[in-house]
Write an enzyme that holds these catalytic residues in place. Structure first.
Site, PDB file in Angstrom:
ATOM      1  N   ASP A  74       0.841  -1.205   0.000  1.00 11.70           N
ATOM      2  CA  ASP A  74       0.000   0.000   0.000  1.00 11.70           C
ATOM      3  C   ASP A  74       0.874   1.253   0.000  1.00 11.70           C
ATOM      4  O   ASP A  74       1.990   1.222  -0.543  1.00 11.70           O
ATOM      5  CB  ASP A  74      -0.952  -0.054   1.210  1.00 11.70           C
ATOM      6  CG  ASP A  74      -2.300   0.585   0.914  1.00 11.70           C
ATOM      7  OD1 ASP A  74      -2.351   1.822   0.881  1.00 11.70           O
ATOM      8  OD2 ASP A  74      -3.290  -0.151   0.685  1.00 11.70           O
ATOM      9  N   HIS A 111      -3.676   5.846   3.944  1.00 12.16           N
ATOM     10  CA  HIS A 111      -4.388   4.656   3.471  1.00 12.16           C
ATOM     11  C   HIS A 111      -3.696   3.374   3.931  1.00 12.16           C
ATOM     12  O   HIS A 111      -4.332   2.440   4.439  1.00 12.16           O
ATOM     13  CB  HIS A 111      -4.456   4.726   1.939  1.00 12.16           C
ATOM     14  CG  HIS A 111      -5.313   3.691   1.283  1.00 12.16           C
ATOM     15  ND1 HIS A 111      -4.785   2.548   0.718  1.00 12.16           N
ATOM     16  CD2 HIS A 111      -6.651   3.639   1.070  1.00 12.16           C
ATOM     17  CE1 HIS A 111      -5.775   1.843   0.185  1.00 12.16           C
ATOM     18  NE2 HIS A 111      -6.918   2.485   0.380  1.00 12.16           N
ATOM     19  N   SER A 145     -11.365  -0.717  -0.180  1.00 13.85           N
ATOM     20  CA  SER A 145     -10.023  -0.747   0.411  1.00 13.85           C
ATOM     21  C   SER A 145     -10.070  -1.207   1.863  1.00 13.85           C
ATOM     22  O   SER A 145      -9.093  -1.749   2.372  1.00 13.85           O
ATOM     23  CB  SER A 145      -9.396   0.645   0.379  1.00 13.85           C
ATOM     24  OG  SER A 145      -9.024   0.994  -0.916  1.00 13.85           O
TER      25      SER A 145
END
Lengths: 309, 207
Positions: free
Chosen positions: A53, A85, A236
């Site tokens: 990520d 994220h 996600s």
């Protein structure tokens, strides 16, 4: 041939943040709603899990089980996450807080393959390879969007041939899309859709013909880069939940000395071990439904012996 | 010297009067491969002659006069006689004692392995229904597991290895495993939906 560009699925929704706990509701609602405890109650041998990520905040107290992180994007910040994220996803996979980390306290690695802006190219493959070299048996990949690439398909094939499960986000383009993001829709990967807390499909979750299962994806609390916690929504967020759940399941299979299925067997298993929601059967929003820890746990009982005679 | 004393003692025994027989004490049952350990109370002025019949396999030497340790064959009875000759009291007493050397433990023949019943829950292929998952989450199934039974769900296709497709799904087929094989001890019945009915599943099944 140009390098495909992948990124965090668009329209990721970032919600409220909390500097410190406790506040009301800082738990991933999927823990209770899905019944994660059923798998936690089974004997298990922890396995290494990987996240590819935007990097990770290694100083976050919820990620003290982070065993390693490496940058493959050339970022001036190295593997540190300035996007947020990656830290959020890593916390959901294996953060040590059991209210938010599904495979809480399992050893976890982070390969930074998405740049600080949230997109990436071949560095993602390098990051995946690095995680596998560290011994990770499952990779959580909350990104997609580039076009189909034969080169990447070949890479995925090598990864699944090595027995690693690749869990990908289906995308956040909503119900009217012709298909989910690539590479999630590749038959070599596990593709995850997102659900609301009432088990209906999240409004943003992409529709498609090949969704392998669904996880909690709306209003998900997890670790925030820089400290504290944050709510986010997106496929996600459903992806690391499923990755953590399958991590727990694989750890239970190991403890029970049962064989570890390959990706294609796993996809078949997800089909039967999900519980239907939305419309009956394998639908375009949630696939077979929500992945059910209870049904996974039943697989840990050996099959009956063959019939006599 | 000892031989001389023994002969002398026997000769004396033949000529002096008997008294109350001595009591032989044993250290307890003799385990297989173990030794008999016997003692008899002996006045300071007395000697003891031990006789063992049949001949022991082994006998300890250089023990105090009132003690005898010997080994025998398994599953054989030995008669021990202690003859106590008290020179001051001019008495000779003797007593017999039986020693049985223990049998080897019997070879344990494992009964056919039986793990309780195996409740094969058969449901339609594909994803579970919310109702099915709810019923399978009933704690009563765990009660059955704790009682030694096994529970697992199968789609009707995978369950075909053990049962023809039940008329009604979901259903429970009851198997019994023994010696690496299963047999159907109760054909398919509709899947119970209440805790009480789940707990009743083992009833009426005769292995």
């Amino acid at each position: 041939m140009s390098e495909p560009i992948y990124g965090i699925p668009p329209d990721l929704i970032r919600g409220p943040e909390a500097e410190v706990l406790p506040m009301a509701g800082e738990a991933n609602w999927g823990m209770a709603a899905f019944g994660v405890q059923t798998l936690r109650d089974q004997p298990f041998e922890p396995i290494k899990l990987g996240v590819v990520d935007t990097g990770v905040d290694a100083s976050h107290p919820m990620l003290s089980n982070l065993r390693g992180a490496k940058d493959f994007t050339g970022s001036s910040r190295g593997p540190h996450d300035v996007n947020g994220h990656g830290t959020h996803c890593t916390g959901t996979v294996a953060g040590i807080n059991p209210a938010m980390g599904v495979a809480d306290a399992f050893p976890v690695y982070h390969g930074k393959g998405l740049g600080d802006g949230g997109s990436g190219g071949n560095g993602l493959i390098s990051a995946m390879h690095w995680c596998i070299e560290q011994g990770c048996e499952i990779l959580s990949c909350s990104w997609g969007g580039g076009g189909r690439s034969a080169t990447w398909e070949a890479e995925f094939q090598m990864v699944i041939d090595a027995g690693v499960w690749l869990i990908f986000a289906g995308g956040n383009s909503g119900p009217n899309t012709p298909d989910t993001d690539w590479p999630g829709r590749s038959e070599k990967l596990i593709n995850v859709a997102a659900l609301n807390s009432d088990f209906t499909p999240a409004s943003f979750s992409s529709a498609g013909d090949k969704i392998d299962t669904s996880g909690p994806g709306v209003g998900i609390w997890s670790s925030r880069t820089g400290g504290g916690y944050q709510q986010m929504s997106g496929t996600s967020m459903a992806t690391p939940f499923i990755a953590g759940l399958l991590g727990r399941y694989r750890a239970c299979l190991k403890a029970a000395k049962l064989p570890i299925p390959g990706t294609f067997e796993l996809r078949k298993m997800l089909f039967s071990d999900s519980t239907d929601t939305h419309t009956p059967g394998d639908d375009r929003r949630t696939g077979p439904g929500w992945l059910t820890p209870l049904l996974l746990s039943l697989n840990l009982t050996p099959d009956p012996a063959p019939l006599e005679g | 010297m000892r031989l001389y004393s023994l002969v002398a003692a026997i000769l004396v025994a033949a000529t002096i009067p008997a008294a109350d027989p001595p009591k032989i004490k044993s250290s307890g049952p003799v385990a297989p491969g173990g030794f008999a350990d016997l003692t008899v109370d002996v006045p300071k002025s007395a000697s003891v002659v031990w006789r063992i019949s049949p001949q022991p396999v082994q006998k300890a030497a250089n023990l105090p006069p009132g003690r005898l340790i010997f080994g025998g064959e398994q599953n054989k009875t030995y008669t021990v006689t202690a003859i106590v000759i008290d020179f001051d009291a001019k008495t000779v007493t003797d007593t017999d004692y039986s020693v049985v050397f223990g049998k080897a433990p019997p070879v344990v023949v494992e009964p056919p392995k039986q793990t309780g019943l195996y409740f094969l829950v058969v449901r339609p292929d594909g994803p579970a229904t919310a109702q099915f998952t709810k019923v399978m989450g009933d704690p009563a199934w765990n009660t059955l597991r704790k009682a030694g039974h096994l529970v697992k769900d199968f789609g009707v296709t995978d369950a075909a290895k053990w049962t023809p497709a039940p008329d009604t799904l979901p259903a429970v087929v009851t198997l019994l495993e023994a010696n690496g094989q299963s047999k159907v001890v109760r054909a398919a019945i509709p899947m119970p939906t209440t805790s009480a009915a789940i707990l009743d599943l083992p009833k009426g099944v005769s292995p």
